[in-house]
Design a protein around this motif. Structure first.
Motif, PDB file in Angstrom:
ATOM      1  N   GLU A  73      16.656  15.140  12.833  1.00  0.00           N
ATOM      2  CA  GLU A  73      17.918  15.011  12.114  1.00  0.00           C
ATOM      3  C   GLU A  73      17.420  15.468  10.477  1.00  0.00           C
ATOM      4  N   ASP A  74      16.291  14.701  10.158  1.00  0.00           N
ATOM      5  CA  ASP A  74      15.918  14.978   8.678  1.00  0.00           C
ATOM      6  C   ASP A  74      15.125  16.287   8.310  1.00  0.00           C
ATOM      7  N   ASN A  75      15.066  17.215   9.453  1.00  0.00           N
ATOM      8  CA  ASN A  75      14.573  18.594   9.467  1.00  0.00           C
ATOM      9  C   ASN A  75      15.374  19.683  10.317  1.00  0.00           C
ATOM     10  N   PRO A  76      16.396  19.799  10.023  1.00  0.00           N
ATOM     11  CA  PRO A  76      17.421  20.841  10.684  1.00  0.00           C
ATOM     12  C   PRO A  76      16.621  22.190  11.013  1.00  0.00           C
ATOM     13  N   LEU A  77      16.968  22.877  11.857  1.00  0.00           N
ATOM     14  CA  LEU A  77      16.450  24.250  11.936  1.00  0.00           C
ATOM     15  C   LEU A  77      17.263  25.169  11.403  1.00  0.00           C
ATOM     16  N   PHE A  78      18.779  24.906  10.879  1.00  0.00           N
ATOM     17  CA  PHE A  78      19.294  25.909  10.196  1.00  0.00           C
ATOM     18  C   PHE A  78      19.892  25.113   8.770  1.00  0.00           C
TER      19      PHE A  78
END
Length: 78
Positions: A73-78
């Motif tokens: 959640e804290d590091n989205p891929l996009f």
């Protein structure tokens, strides 16, 4: 592209199997197991997984699942 969660088979045997089983049911994740992820000292001390290339550690399987979802959640891929 789904977030990738990688587990070391030795760490699964050391207690992270429950987290693996829970995460594997999530079709929005790519959950993989490897013979070795080359984190041997970490593997012998704590439960962990590699999430999109970053180490996520915890003391219990349920905590590991929660931390993995929080990391995603804290590091989205996009």
């Amino acid at each position: 592209m789904n977030p990738m969660v990688e587990f070391c088979i030795s760490n699964l045997a050391n207690g992270s199997q429950e987290a693996f089983d829970i995460l594997e049911q999530d079709s929005n994740l790519d959950v993989l197991e490897y013979g070795c992820l080359s984190y041997c000292s970490l593997c012998s001390e704590t439960l962990f997984a590699i999430v999109n290339g970053e180490v996520v550690e915890a003391n219990t399987p349920s905590e590991l699942v929660a931390k993995i979802y929080q990391y995603i959640e804290d590091n989205p891929l996009f």
